[in-house]
Design a protein around this motif. Structure first.
Motif, PDB file in Angstrom:
ATOM      1  N   ALA A  58     -12.020   6.242  -9.565  1.00 37.51           N
ATOM      2  CA  ALA A  58     -12.962   7.332  -9.782  1.00 37.51           C
ATOM      3  C   ALA A  58     -13.943   7.473  -8.626  1.00 37.51           C
ATOM      4  CB  ALA A  58     -13.724   7.112 -11.080  1.00 37.51           C
ATOM      5  N   GLU A  59     -14.305   6.373  -8.003  1.00 37.65           N
ATOM      6  CA  GLU A  59     -15.176   6.443  -6.833  1.00 37.65           C
ATOM      7  C   GLU A  59     -14.493   7.160  -5.670  1.00 37.65           C
ATOM      8  OE1 GLU A  59     -16.152   2.048  -6.668  1.00 37.65           O
ATOM      9  OE2 GLU A  59     -18.043   2.963  -6.040  1.00 37.65           O
ATOM     10  N   LEU A  60     -13.198   6.913  -5.532  1.00 40.11           N
ATOM     11  CA  LEU A  60     -12.458   7.447  -4.387  1.00 40.11           C
ATOM     12  C   LEU A  60     -12.016   8.888  -4.601  1.00 40.11           C
ATOM     13  CD1 LEU A  60     -10.244   4.297  -3.802  1.00 40.11           C
ATOM     14  CD2 LEU A  60     -12.167   5.049  -2.372  1.00 40.11           C
ATOM     15  N   ASP A  61     -11.491   9.181  -5.787  1.00 37.45           N
ATOM     16  CA  ASP A  61     -10.929  10.503  -6.053  1.00 37.45           C
ATOM     17  C   ASP A  61     -10.916  10.718  -7.567  1.00 37.45           C
ATOM     18  OD1 ASP A  61      -9.539  12.845  -6.238  1.00 37.45           O
ATOM     19  OD2 ASP A  61      -7.899  12.242  -4.917  1.00 37.45           O
ATOM     20  N   PRO A  62     -12.046  11.132  -8.137  1.00 36.14           N
ATOM     21  CA  PRO A  62     -12.152  11.185  -9.595  1.00 36.14           C
ATOM     22  C   PRO A  62     -11.168  12.135 -10.273  1.00 36.14           C
ATOM     23  CG  PRO A  62     -14.059  12.212  -8.539  1.00 36.14           C
ATOM     24  CD  PRO A  62     -13.305  11.506  -7.474  1.00 36.14           C
ATOM     25  N   LYS A  63     -10.901  13.273  -9.659  1.00 36.64           N
ATOM     26  CA  LYS A  63      -9.985  14.217 -10.311  1.00 36.64           C
ATOM     27  C   LYS A  63      -8.564  13.665 -10.366  1.00 36.64           C
ATOM     28  CE  LYS A  63     -12.646  18.391  -9.332  1.00 36.64           C
ATOM     29  NZ  LYS A  63     -12.686  19.734  -8.697  1.00 36.64           N
ATOM     30  N   THR A  64      -8.133  13.004  -9.303  1.00 32.11           N
ATOM     31  CA  THR A  64      -6.809  12.397  -9.321  1.00 32.11           C
ATOM     32  C   THR A  64      -6.767  11.218 -10.279  1.00 32.11           C
ATOM     33  OG1 THR A  64      -6.552  13.039  -7.002  1.00 32.11           O
ATOM     34  CG2 THR A  64      -4.955  11.486  -7.888  1.00 32.11           C
ATOM     35  N   ILE A 101       0.843  -1.191   0.000  1.00 39.38           N
ATOM     36  CA  ILE A 101       0.000   0.000   0.000  1.00 39.38           C
ATOM     37  C   ILE A 101       0.882   1.246   0.000  1.00 39.38           C
ATOM     38  CG2 ILE A 101      -1.695   1.322   1.311  1.00 39.38           C
ATOM     39  CD1 ILE A 101      -2.743  -1.315   2.382  1.00 39.38           C
ATOM     40  N   LEU A 102       0.627   2.130  -0.970  1.00 43.22           N
ATOM     41  CA  LEU A 102       1.362   3.389  -1.055  1.00 43.22           C
ATOM     42  C   LEU A 102       0.605   4.463  -0.302  1.00 43.22           C
ATOM     43  CD1 LEU A 102       2.352   3.406  -4.828  1.00 43.22           C
ATOM     44  CD2 LEU A 102       3.637   2.519  -2.885  1.00 43.22           C
ATOM     45  N   PRO A 103       1.301   5.515   0.115  1.00 45.75           N
ATOM     46  CA  PRO A 103       0.593   6.626   0.765  1.00 45.75           C
ATOM     47  C   PRO A 103      -0.448   7.213  -0.177  1.00 45.75           C
ATOM     48  CG  PRO A 103       2.976   6.859   0.969  1.00 45.75           C
ATOM     49  CD  PRO A 103       2.737   5.750   0.006  1.00 45.75           C
ATOM     50  N   LEU A 104      -1.539   7.665   0.401  1.00 44.90           N
ATOM     51  CA  LEU A 104      -2.571   8.291  -0.424  1.00 44.90           C
ATOM     52  C   LEU A 104      -2.004   9.524  -1.098  1.00 44.90           C
ATOM     53  CD1 LEU A 104      -5.709   8.117   1.886  1.00 44.90           C
ATOM     54  CD2 LEU A 104      -5.124   6.660  -0.038  1.00 44.90           C
ATOM     55  N   ILE A 105      -2.394   9.720  -2.334  1.00 46.42           N
ATOM     56  CA  ILE A 105      -1.928  10.879  -3.088  1.00 46.42           C
ATOM     57  C   ILE A 105      -2.820  12.059  -2.765  1.00 46.42           C
ATOM     58  CG2 ILE A 105      -1.657  11.813  -5.420  1.00 46.42           C
ATOM     59  CD1 ILE A 105      -0.993   9.037  -6.312  1.00 46.42           C
ATOM     60  N   MET A 113     -10.321  -1.666  -1.820  1.00 48.20           N
ATOM     61  CA  MET A 113      -9.056  -0.943  -1.943  1.00 48.20           C
ATOM     62  C   MET A 113      -9.223   0.548  -1.704  1.00 48.20           C
ATOM     63  SD  MET A 113      -7.567  -2.902  -5.313  1.00 48.20           S
ATOM     64  CE  MET A 113      -6.070  -1.936  -5.344  1.00 48.20           C
ATOM     65  N   GLU A 114      -8.157   1.156  -1.225  1.00 47.35           N
ATOM     66  CA  GLU A 114      -8.065   2.612  -1.107  1.00 47.35           C
ATOM     67  C   GLU A 114      -7.223   3.145  -2.265  1.00 47.35           C
ATOM     68  OE1 GLU A 114      -9.838   4.328   0.904  1.00 47.35           O
ATOM     69  OE2 GLU A 114     -10.641   2.544   1.912  1.00 47.35           O
ATOM     70  N   ALA A 115      -7.115   4.463  -2.350  1.00 42.48           N
ATOM     71  CA  ALA A 115      -6.478   5.084  -3.514  1.00 42.48           C
ATOM     72  C   ALA A 115      -5.039   4.613  -3.710  1.00 42.48           C
ATOM     73  CB  ALA A 115      -6.514   6.605  -3.376  1.00 42.48           C
ATOM     74  N   GLY A 116      -4.312   4.457  -2.617  1.00 41.40           N
ATOM     75  CA  GLY A 116      -2.928   4.021  -2.739  1.00 41.40           C
ATOM     76  C   GLY A 116      -2.803   2.630  -3.312  1.00 41.40           C
ATOM     77  N   ASP A 117      -3.695   1.728  -2.893  1.00 36.38           N
ATOM     78  CA  ASP A 117      -3.699   0.374  -3.442  1.00 36.38           C
ATOM     79  C   ASP A 117      -3.954   0.411  -4.949  1.00 36.38           C
ATOM     80  OD1 ASP A 117      -3.636  -0.736  -0.749  1.00 36.38           O
ATOM     81  OD2 ASP A 117      -5.759  -0.225  -0.643  1.00 36.38           O
ATOM     82  N   VAL A 118      -4.950   1.203  -5.322  1.00 41.20           N
ATOM     83  CA  VAL A 118      -5.311   1.271  -6.739  1.00 41.20           C
ATOM     84  C   VAL A 118      -4.127   1.746  -7.568  1.00 41.20           C
ATOM     85  CG1 VAL A 118      -6.833   2.353  -8.425  1.00 41.20           C
ATOM     86  CG2 VAL A 118      -7.742   1.684  -6.194  1.00 41.20           C
ATOM     87  N   LEU A 119      -3.496   2.827  -7.123  1.00 40.86           N
ATOM     88  CA  LEU A 119      -2.380   3.375  -7.886  1.00 40.86           C
ATOM     89  C   LEU A 119      -1.236   2.377  -7.993  1.00 40.86           C
ATOM     90  CD1 LEU A 119      -1.108   5.707  -9.413  1.00 40.86           C
ATOM     91  CD2 LEU A 119      -0.267   6.594  -7.222  1.00 40.86           C
ATOM     92  N   ALA A 120      -0.944   1.674  -6.914  1.00 41.01           N
ATOM     93  CA  ALA A 120       0.150   0.702  -6.951  1.00 41.01           C
ATOM     94  C   ALA A 120      -0.107  -0.366  -8.006  1.00 41.01           C
ATOM     95  CB  ALA A 120       0.320   0.057  -5.575  1.00 41.01           C
TER      96      ALA A 120
END
Length: 372
Positions: free
Chosen positions: A126-132, A44-48, A93-100
Motif C-alpha cells: 500500500a505504501e508503494l502502490d495502493p491501488k494495485t 524479484i518480479l517485474p514491477l506491475i 522491498m519493491e512492489a515486485g518483491d512484495v507480490l512474489a
C-alpha cells in the motif's frame, strides 16, 4: 513513518482484530513461528504497471527455502525479534518483491502465522502502490479479503489520507468495491488514521459520508483523539449536535478515558455531562471500570451521595458483564436504587435474568429474603 505504518497494520488488524478476530486468538497466533522471510534477491518480479486494472495471482512456488520453513536461528529470535526483522525486510522491498512473496504465501497451508505475514506485506504494498495493492486484495476471499482491504486503506491513509478518502468516496456506490458490511469498518479505519494527522479534516470528511457510515467514522475519530488529547476530545464532543453520532462518540470517549484514569473519567461524567447524556456515559464508565478494577468501581459507587447521579451509576453497573455474572449481586445492587420506578424496573430485570439462568438458586434466595 514506514515502521509506524507497518506496525499499525499488524497491531490493529491482527492483534486487535477485524470482525470479531479476538485478541486472545491473536496472542496464541503470536506464539507460533512464522514460516518465511521476506528477503529474496533472486526472485524479484517485474514491477506491475499501475494502470493494470486487476491482478490475477498465479500459483507460485516458494521463492526460497526460508519462505517454506523457519530456520532455528529465526525461531530463537522470539516473536518481537522476528517481527522487527520482518518489518525491516519489508521496508526494503519493491512492489515486485512484495507480490512474489504474497503469491508464494497464498499457496502455502493457511495458518495464523501466514495471516500476520500477509498483512505486513500488504501494508508495504500500500505504501508503494495502493491501488494495485487493492487490486490484489480483490482476488482474495472471505476473511483475507476483508482484512486485506482494511490493512491497505489504513496504510494508505497513514501516508496520504486525502487521496485514500478520495478513492473511498469514489467507490461508495460501486457494489464490487466494498460490501455493505465492510464499508463502515473501512470508513472507520480511514478516519482513525486521518485523525492522527488532522482530526478536524477527518471529522469534516466523516460528516460528509452517507448516514450508514458516519457513526463508525465519528467514533474512530473520537477514539484517536481520546488517546492523544482528552481535552481536545471533550472540546470536540461539545460541538457535536445530539444524535446517534454524538452518542457513539460520548461512549467512546468515556470508555477510553475510563481505561486510562477511571476516577477522573467518573468525575467528568458526574460534573460535566447533561442529564440526557449521563446514563449513557455512566454505562460506558461502569462497563470499563468493572472490567478493569471491579473493587475500586464498587467502592467509588458506594461512596457516592444519594441522588440521580448515583442511581444512574448503579443502573449502569447492573448492566455490566461483571455484575451480570453474579446474579445475587445484580439484584442486591438494583435494590439500592432510590428512584422507585427505576428500582422496580432494575430489580425485575435482574430477577428475571436470574430465574432464566438458575431458577433454583433464584427461588432459594427469594425464600431466604421472605423468611428474614
Amino acid at each position: 513513518m514506514k515502521s509506524s505504518i507497518l506496525w499499525f497494520a499488524l497491531a490493529t488488524h491482527v492483534m486487535a482484530g477485524v470482525y470479531g478476530y479476538r485478541l486472545g486468538l491473536a496472542r496464541m497466533a503470536s506464539e507460533q513461528l512464522l514460516k518465511f522471510s521476506y528477503r529474496d534477491e533472486s526472485s524479484i518480479l517485474p514491477l506491475i504497471p499501475t494502470q493494470s486494472p486487476r491482478i490475477t495471482p498465479n500459483p507460485a512456488p516458494c521463492p526460497d527455502a526460508l519462505s517454506c520453513s523457519l530456520p532455528q536461528a529465526m525461531a530463537e529470535l522470539g516473536f518481537r525479534g522476528r517481527l522487527d526483522r520482518w518489518m525491516a525486510d519489508a521496508e526494503s522491498m519493491e512492489a515486485g518483491d512484495v507480490l512474489a512473496h504474497l503469491q508464494s504465501l497464498r499457496y502455502q497451508p493457511g495458518t495464523s502465522d501466514g495471516l500476520i505475514a500477509q498483512q505486513l506485506l500488504l501494508a508495504r504494498y500500500a505504501e508503494l502502490d495502493p491501488k494495485t495493492a487493492l487490486s490484489y486484495v480483490d482476488s482474495l476471499k472471505g476473511f483475507h479479503h476483508e482484512m486485506g482491504k482494511q490493512t491497505v486503506i489504513s496504510a494508505w491513509a497513514a501516508k496520504d489520507p486525502v487521496e485514500a478518502a478520495r478513492y473511498f468516496d469514489s467507490t461508495i456506490d460501486h457494489v464490487d468495491a466494498f460490501d455493505s458490511s465492510q464499508s463502515a469498518a473501512v470508513a472507520g479505519t480511514l478516519a482513525a488514521e486521518w485523525a492522527r494527522l488532522d482530526p478536524d479534516s477527518a471529522l469534516e470528511w466523516a460528516d460528509s459520508l452517507p448516514e450508514n457510515l458516519r457513526g463508525e467514522a465519528f467514533g474512530r475519530v473520537m477514539a484517536q483523539l481520546s488517546q492523544d488529547d482528552l481535552g481536545e476530545a471533550t472540546d470536540l464532543l461539545s460541538t457535536i449536535e445530539p444524535g446517534y453520532e454524538r452518542t457513539g462518540m460520548l461512549q467512546t470517549l468515556v470508555d477510553q478515558w475510563a481505561n486510562q484514569d477511571p476516577g477522573e473519567a467518573a468525575n467528568w461524567v458526574l460534573e460535566q455531562t447533561e442529564d440526557t447524556d449521563r446514563l449513557t456515559a455512566m454505562e460506558s464508565l461502569m462497563s470499563a471500570w468493572m472490567t478493569s478494577n471491579p473493587m475500586d468501581a464498587s467502592s467509588w459507587l458506594a461512596e457516592l451521595p444519594e441522588g440521580e447521579g448515583k442511581d444512574s451509576a448503579i443502573l449502569a453497573m447492573t448492566e455490566s458483564r461483571f455484575v451480570r455474572r453474579d446474579p445475587e449481586a445484580n439484584v442486591v445492587w438494583s435494590l439500592t436504587i432510590q428512584d422507585p420506578a427505576l428500582r422496580t424496573e432494575a430489580v425485575e430485570s435482574a430477577l428475571g435474568d436470574w430465574l432464566a439462568s438458575d431458577p433454583q438458586g433464584a427461588e432459594d434466595w427469594l425464600q431466604d429474603q421472605t423468611a428474614n
